[in-house]
Motif scaffolding. Structure first.
Motif, PDB file in Angstrom:
ATOM      1  N   TYR A  49       0.861  -1.183   0.000  1.00 31.95           N
ATOM      2  CA  TYR A  49       0.000   0.000   0.000  1.00 31.95           C
ATOM      3  C   TYR A  49       0.900   1.237   0.000  1.00 31.95           C
ATOM      4  N   LEU A  50       0.626   2.181  -0.905  1.00 29.02           N
ATOM      5  CA  LEU A  50       1.388   3.429  -0.961  1.00 29.02           C
ATOM      6  C   LEU A  50       0.640   4.535  -0.237  1.00 29.02           C
ATOM      7  N   ARG A  51       1.394   5.414   0.393  1.00 21.27           N
ATOM      8  CA  ARG A  51       0.768   6.562   1.037  1.00 21.27           C
ATOM      9  C   ARG A  51      -0.022   7.328  -0.009  1.00 21.27           C
ATOM     10  N   ALA A  52      -1.287   7.621   0.269  1.00 18.79           N
ATOM     11  CA  ALA A  52      -2.155   8.294  -0.690  1.00 18.79           C
ATOM     12  C   ALA A  52      -1.585   9.656  -1.063  1.00 18.79           C
ATOM     13  N   ASN A  53      -1.645   9.989  -2.344  1.00 19.63           N
ATOM     14  CA  ASN A  53      -1.173  11.282  -2.836  1.00 19.63           C
ATOM     15  C   ASN A  53      -1.890  11.583  -4.144  1.00 19.63           C
ATOM     16  N   GLU A  54      -1.655  12.773  -4.685  1.00 21.74           N
ATOM     17  CA  GLU A  54      -2.372  13.190  -5.884  1.00 21.74           C
ATOM     18  C   GLU A  54      -2.090  12.276  -7.068  1.00 21.74           C
ATOM     19  N   VAL A  84      -1.656  -1.256  -3.951  1.00 24.62           N
ATOM     20  CA  VAL A  84      -1.033  -1.426  -5.264  1.00 24.62           C
ATOM     21  C   VAL A  84      -1.574  -2.732  -5.841  1.00 24.62           C
ATOM     22  N   GLU A  85      -2.471  -2.608  -6.811  1.00 25.65           N
ATOM     23  CA  GLU A  85      -3.099  -3.797  -7.374  1.00 25.65           C
ATOM     24  C   GLU A  85      -2.177  -4.461  -8.385  1.00 25.65           C
ATOM     25  N   GLU A  86      -2.461  -5.718  -8.685  1.00 22.68           N
ATOM     26  CA  GLU A  86      -1.556  -6.553  -9.482  1.00 22.68           C
ATOM     27  C   GLU A  86      -1.157  -5.934 -10.827  1.00 22.68           C
ATOM     28  N   PRO A  87      -2.092  -5.333 -11.578  1.00 23.50           N
ATOM     29  CA  PRO A  87      -1.682  -4.770 -12.883  1.00 23.50           C
ATOM     30  C   PRO A  87      -0.560  -3.739 -12.775  1.00 23.50           C
ATOM     31  N   LEU A  88      -0.495  -3.016 -11.662  1.00 23.22           N
ATOM     32  CA  LEU A  88       0.534  -1.988 -11.517  1.00 23.22           C
ATOM     33  C   LEU A  88       1.925  -2.595 -11.420  1.00 23.22           C
ATOM     34  N   TRP A  89       2.018  -3.817 -10.923  1.00 26.07           N
ATOM     35  CA  TRP A  89       3.320  -4.476 -10.855  1.00 26.07           C
ATOM     36  C   TRP A  89       3.862  -4.768 -12.254  1.00 26.07           C
ATOM     37  N   GLN A  90       2.963  -4.774 -13.242  1.00 30.64           N
ATOM     38  CA  GLN A  90       3.391  -5.005 -14.628  1.00 30.64           C
ATOM     39  C   GLN A  90       3.850  -3.704 -15.287  1.00 30.64           C
ATOM     40  N   GLU A  91       3.772  -2.594 -14.530  1.00 26.41           N
ATOM     41  CA  GLU A  91       4.215  -1.286 -15.035  1.00 26.41           C
ATOM     42  C   GLU A  91       5.253  -0.713 -14.063  1.00 26.41           C
ATOM     43  N   PRO A  92       6.457  -1.269 -14.044  1.00 20.57           N
ATOM     44  CA  PRO A  92       7.469  -0.861 -13.053  1.00 20.57           C
ATOM     45  C   PRO A  92       7.750   0.632 -13.034  1.00 20.57           C
ATOM     46  N   ALA A  93       7.767   1.270 -14.201  1.00 15.89           N
ATOM     47  CA  ALA A  93       8.058   2.704 -14.250  1.00 15.89           C
ATOM     48  C   ALA A  93       6.947   3.500 -13.561  1.00 15.89           C
ATOM     49  N   THR A  94       5.700   3.103 -13.788  1.00 16.60           N
ATOM     50  CA  THR A  94       4.572   3.787 -13.154  1.00 16.60           C
ATOM     51  C   THR A  94       4.574   3.552 -11.653  1.00 16.60           C
ATOM     52  N   LEU A  95       4.864   2.314 -11.253  1.00 16.24           N
ATOM     53  CA  LEU A  95       4.929   1.996  -9.828  1.00 16.24           C
ATOM     54  C   LEU A  95       6.016   2.820  -9.144  1.00 16.24           C
ATOM     55  N   LEU A  96       7.158   2.944  -9.799  1.00 13.71           N
ATOM     56  CA  LEU A  96       8.240   3.744  -9.228  1.00 13.71           C
ATOM     57  C   LEU A  96       7.827   5.216  -9.143  1.00 13.71           C
ATOM     58  N   HIS A  97       7.154   5.717 -10.155  1.00 13.83           N
ATOM     59  CA  HIS A  97       6.702   7.122 -10.145  1.00 13.83           C
ATOM     60  C   HIS A  97       5.728   7.368  -8.995  1.00 13.83           C
ATOM     61  N   LEU A  98       4.748   6.482  -8.846  1.00 17.35           N
ATOM     62  CA  LEU A  98       3.765   6.659  -7.774  1.00 17.35           C
ATOM     63  C   LEU A  98       4.421   6.534  -6.403  1.00 17.35           C
ATOM     64  N   SER A  99       5.381   5.637  -6.286  1.00 21.51           N
ATOM     65  CA  SER A  99       6.090   5.469  -5.013  1.00 21.51           C
ATOM     66  C   SER A  99       6.937   6.693  -4.699  1.00 21.51           C
ATOM     67  N   THR A 100       7.550   7.270  -5.729  1.00 17.77           N
ATOM     68  CA  THR A 100       8.337   8.487  -5.545  1.00 17.77           C
ATOM     69  C   THR A 100       7.454   9.623  -5.050  1.00 17.77           C
ATOM     70  N   GLN A 101       6.266   9.744  -5.649  1.00 19.67           N
ATOM     71  CA  GLN A 101       5.338  10.789  -5.215  1.00 19.67           C
ATOM     72  C   GLN A 101       4.851  10.537  -3.791  1.00 19.67           C
ATOM     73  N   ALA A 102       4.642   9.264  -3.438  1.00 19.42           N
ATOM     74  CA  ALA A 102       4.229   8.927  -2.068  1.00 19.42           C
ATOM     75  C   ALA A 102       5.309   9.313  -1.068  1.00 19.42           C
ATOM     76  N   LEU A 103       6.564   9.044  -1.421  1.00 21.09           N
ATOM     77  CA  LEU A 103       7.681   9.402  -0.542  1.00 21.09           C
ATOM     78  C   LEU A 103       7.793  10.914  -0.414  1.00 21.09           C
ATOM     79  N   ARG A 104       7.676  11.633  -1.512  1.00 19.18           N
ATOM     80  CA  ARG A 104       7.785  13.094  -1.460  1.00 19.18           C
ATOM     81  C   ARG A 104       6.657  13.698  -0.624  1.00 19.18           C
TER      82      ARG A 104
END
Length: 208
Positions: A49-54, A84-104
């Motif tokens: 689960y990622l911290r909710a963000n825009e 983070v639902e299963e389809p997102l794991w098939q999009e590593p770049a998107t997952l990394l982007h969303l995780s970066t935004q969650a961290l920020r």
């Protein structure tokens, strides 16, 4: 479920390597993921689960996000973390982007918390004076500064009729970031004269 969660933690670390060293610790029946002591994600029951963000909100447009739920005192509480639902794991770049935004987002919130001073952190503000300020609905530094010492003292006077000159000087010093005794003489004289004018109107005026 522990082994499943550990597998997901290891998988998350692999996918999110560019964020830096990801530490984990037990939290809320699951595990928190943090970079430099800033929690940005949770792993619970084998799910990330990622911290909710825009960015997460924009990605999940069209369907409501699944929030992390944890038991607390006999009831279920929803936390501000999105599955983070299963389809997102098939999009590593998107997952990394969303995780970066969650961290920020988590880092911004942490900085805001650390920069927000409590009243008691100001010079001259004793526990007793802080309680009186809060009772007068002056609960943060920004409000105290906006009111100024005179208006703040008048509000305190409504909850403590014995608030005196010492309290007024303490408030003035707190706003200036000074010990009351270090206030400029002109400021002290002006406050002294103002206090005696006000005190005559709002007897009694002994004590502080």
């Amino acid at each position: 479920m522990k082994s499943v969660s550990y597998d997901k933690i290891n998988k998350s670390r692999e996918y999110l390597k560019p964020l830096g060293q990801i530490d984990c610790r037990a939290l809320f029946g699951g595990y928190s993921l943090a970079v430099d002591n800033t929690v940005f994600a949770m792993v619970c029951d084998g799910e990330l689960y990622l911290r909710a963000n825009e960015a997460c909100a924009e990605y999940s447009t069209g369907k409501p996000p699944v929030l992390l739920s944890v038991p607390k005192r006999g009831r279920t509480v929803l936390l501000n973390y999105v599955l983070v639902e299963e389809p997102l794991w098939q999009e590593p770049a998107t997952l990394l982007h969303l995780s970066t935004q969650a961290l920020r987002a988590a880092q911004r919130e942490k900085r805001a918390r650390e920069s927000a001073k409590r009243l008691k952190d100001l010079p001259n503000i004793t526990f007793q004076l802080e309680v009186q300020l809060c009772a007068a609905n002056i609960r943060d530094v920004e409000t105290l500064q906006a009111y100024g010492p005179r208006k703040a003292w008048l509000h305190i006077r409504k909850v403590n009729k014995h608030a005196g000159l010492r309290a007024l000087m303490a408030l003035a010093g707190a706003i200036e970031g000074l010990h009351a005794a270090a206030l400029p003489s002109q400021t002290r004289n002006e406050l002294y004269e103002w206090y005696h004018r006000m005190a005559r109107r709002t007897e009694p005026h002994s004590g502080d």
